[in-house]
Design an enzyme around this catalytic site. Structure first.
Site, short mmCIF file in Angstrom:
data_model
loop_
_atom_site.label_atom_id
_atom_site.label_comp_id
_atom_site.label_asym_id
_atom_site.label_seq_id
_atom_site.Cartn_x
_atom_site.Cartn_y
_atom_site.Cartn_z
N ARG A 1 0.83 -1.22 0.00
CA ARG A 1 0.00 0.00 0.00
C ARG A 1 0.86 1.27 0.00
O ARG A 1 0.45 2.30 -0.50
CB ARG A 1 -0.97 0.01 1.19
CG ARG A 1 -0.30 -0.04 2.54
CD ARG A 1 -1.31 -0.03 3.67
NE ARG A 1 -0.70 -0.44 4.91
CZ ARG A 1 -0.98 0.10 6.10
NH1 ARG A 1 -1.86 1.06 6.20
NH2 ARG A 1 -0.40 -0.35 7.18
N SER B 1 -4.75 5.05 5.76
CA SER B 1 -4.48 3.61 5.61
C SER B 1 -4.02 3.25 4.21
O SER B 1 -3.14 2.41 4.04
CB SER B 1 -5.74 2.80 5.93
OG SER B 1 -6.06 2.93 7.29
N GLU C 1 -18.41 4.25 -0.09
CA GLU C 1 -17.62 3.62 -1.16
C GLU C 1 -18.39 3.53 -2.47
O GLU C 1 -17.82 3.64 -3.56
CB GLU C 1 -17.18 2.21 -0.73
CG GLU C 1 -16.28 2.19 0.49
CD GLU C 1 -17.05 2.31 1.81
OE1 GLU C 1 -18.30 2.24 1.79
OE2 GLU C 1 -16.40 2.48 2.85
N HIS D 1 -5.52 -3.53 2.24
CA HIS D 1 -6.11 -4.45 3.22
C HIS D 1 -6.78 -5.66 2.58
O HIS D 1 -7.85 -6.10 3.00
CB HIS D 1 -7.06 -3.72 4.15
CG HIS D 1 -6.34 -2.82 5.12
ND1 HIS D 1 -5.43 -1.87 4.71
CD2 HIS D 1 -6.38 -2.72 6.47
CE1 HIS D 1 -4.95 -1.23 5.75
NE2 HIS D 1 -5.51 -1.73 6.84
#
Lengths: 306, 276
Positions: free
Chosen positions: A5, A32, A53, A104
């Site tokens: 990431r 994140s 989202e 993730h």
């Protein structure tokens, strides 16, 4: 040790400088996903959609239809699950320039548990026409793939993870879309791996070599489209196949390899992956061991085929 | 007043009936309810050029209630975006006129839609792009009242107001019916205008079959600063065909030959023309 990431955020900053059409969206997870690095440098081209989202995918589609190259963050479970239909019915159907790069993915999310661990994202994205899929194996591969995606027409899913990983690719590594990467040649079996399982596959091949078992290790890199020629060439030589993914075996990378082989070189395939179960809380290492996603598990599968 | 538009809208309604009749499936009720709004948009409000459909500074339009696309297709054909003959291929294999809008197949369509709620979120993205690029075009959309039960409608409402998207003008085709019955009986949206107002939008209420009111509201909406606009258009589902008006059964059913004939007669087609 860096997470894939982090490659996302670092690539975005470079893309922001070189391409004024690049815009970045996130859904309240910019820290994140590391897209905050882009947000700091290019605030006018960064859009935080809040915890929404589905909206983010719709807005990204509208931006792409207006000539932008839209990168979207979030977690893999929300990007591919919650917003599946936006991705399918608008972005992929109209072949819009939206690059889904959520973090993730897989059980290495760790302690947050099953609700935040996407283990079926590859299956979901693989089923959608026009969608392309890249699963990077380390920071460098992630960074170069994210950059390359800007210049590949249409929607792409790049599967990124939370956990820091060892670097397995060289500093001057060049990502090639649609091409598998031969990491180790061998004659007894081929291990096809993606993402965090590439390092495990290399470790397994080292261990097996000590026992006189000579494994080929191929980092698939692009899951869709598969590098059919490279896969079939290797399998024609070794005639033994093990697949490794931090993902469910239902519809994932192992399934993709099986589909290809069934129509070309039918033979038994041993799959390392999550066996139709949900994830749970734990440390990443504990979870990898619990779900059978370690070098030892790959070694056992190779031996099973011999 | 706007007799030319009234004439065009009647022709559009005739086309809707013929298209859906020939296709043997489709959504007449919701197509007829938003036909006047679409006529006002394409013949009076939108800045578009059928000869240059991808013109950079054109106004954009997204039919969020995509199932009403027969009305949009008929309007686009009338505006010469594509030949009128194409209308009779609606929903047929290989047709450029799909059962729901498809930006890759149909000239003049700015966004694929059909899955309810998604269209408005893409219109929001287009409005964002316009702001980013400092362009002065507007983005228009039509949503349905049944569609407004989708959560993404309200995600879009929050976001568009937050970003002060005054280049976004949305019509609500408030016909009061959805597939399973009356919207007020299934999951009521009232008071709908107040909801949008509370979400930070400038709201207008119009008779969705009165061209003066539609055009006047759009003119006012274009002048609104720092807020997106919602024009709540009160409409009649099935408008213009007596046996379809306010009948929930005409949401997604095609008229048979006799019903097509009867509907076209009501819409001013002569017996002689019908026999052709």
């Amino acid at each position: 040790m860096k997470a894939t990431r982090q490659g996302y955020g670092d690539a975005l900053v470079e893309l922001g400088q070189e391409n004024p059409n690049v815009v970045v969206l996130d859904a309240d997870l910019a820290k994140s996903t590391t897209s905050y690095t882009f947000a700091e440098k290019f605030p006018k081209r960064f859009i935080d959609c809040g915890v929404a989202e589905q909206l983010m995918m719709g807005v990204a589609a509208g931006l792409a239809a207006s000539g932008k190259i839209a990168y979207t963050g979030s977690f893999a479970i929300f990007a591919t699950g919650r917003a599946f239909e936006q991705v399918r019915n608008i972005i992929a159907y109209s072949n819009l320039n939206v690059k889904l790069c959520p973090s993730h993915a897989g059980v290495t999310v760790g302690a947050d548990g099953s609700s935040h661990q996407a283990i079926e994202d590859i299956s979901l994205m693989r089923a959608i026409p026009n969608m392309k899929i890249i699963v990077p194996s380390d920071y460098i591969e992630a960074k170069t793939a994210v950059k390359a995606a800007a210049y590949i027409e249409g929607p792409i899913y790049i599967r990124l993870g939370r956990a820091a990983l060892p670097q397995i690719n060289a500093d001057d590594y060049k990502f090639e879309f649609g091409k598998a990467l031969m990491l180790r040649q061998g004659k007894d079996a081929t291990i096809f791996a993606v993402g965090i399982m590439v390092a495990a596959a290399l470790e397994a091949a080292d261990n097996l070599a000590k026992e006189g078992i000579d494994c080929e290790v191929i980092n698939l890199r692009t899951v869709k489209p598969l590098d059919k020629a490279a896969i079939l060439d290797s399998v024609a030589k070794t005639k033994r196949v093990v697949t490794a993914e931090c993902h469910t075996v239902v519809g994932g990378v192992g399934s993709a390899i099986c589909e290809l082989l069934a129509e070309n070189i039918p033979l038994p395939v041993a799959m390392v992956g999550i066996r139709d179960r949900f994830g749970q809380s734990g440390s990443p290492d504990e979870l990898l061991e619990h779900y059978g996603l370690t070098a030892k598990d790959i070694e056992a599968k190779v031996k099973q085929l011999l | 007043m706007h007799s030319e538009l009234v004439e065009k809208a009647t022709k559009i309604r005739q086309d809707i009936i013929k298209m859906i009749g020939l296709a043997g499936s489709g959504h007449p009720g919701g197509s007829l309810s938003c036909a006047d709004i679409l006529c006002a948009l394409y013949f009076k409000i939108l800045y578009v050029d059928p000869k240059n459909p991808k013109m950079k500074n054109r106004d954009r339009f997204v039919l969020s209630k995509g199932h009403a696309c027969p009305a949009l297709y008929a309007v686009l054909a009338e505006a010469s975006f594509f030949p009128r003959e194409k209308l009779w291929t609606l929903r047929k294999l290989g047709s450029s006129l799909q059962g729901h809008p498809d930006l890759r197949r149909t000239v003049g369509i700015d966004m694929s839609s059909g899955s309810l709620g998604l269209g408005i979120s893409t219109a929001v993205g287009m409005a964002m792009a316009g702001k980013m690029d400092g362009e002065d075009h507007h983005v228009y959309s039509i949503i349905g009242d049944g569609e407004s039960q989708e959560g993404i409608i309200w995600e879009s409402a929050i976001f568009a107001a937050h970003h002060k998207l005054d280049n976004l003008i949305v019509f609500l085709d408030n016909n009061g019916l959805q597939i399973d019955g009356k919207t007020c009986d299934i999951s009521s949206l009232e008071p709908i205008a107040q909801k949008w107002e509370a979400f930070g939008w400038q709201t207008f209420e119009v008779d969705g079959h009165d061209f003066n009111q539609i055009i006047e509201a759009a003119d006012k909406a274009k002048k609104v600063k720092e807020k997106p606009s919602m024009i709540v258009a009160h409409t009649v589902k099935g408008k213009g065909v007596s046996f379809m008006e306010n009948k929930v059964d005409w949401h997604g059913v095609a008229p048979n030959k006799e019903q097509v004939r009867q509907a076209l007669l009501e819409l001013g087609v002569s017996e002689d023309e019908l026999d052709e």
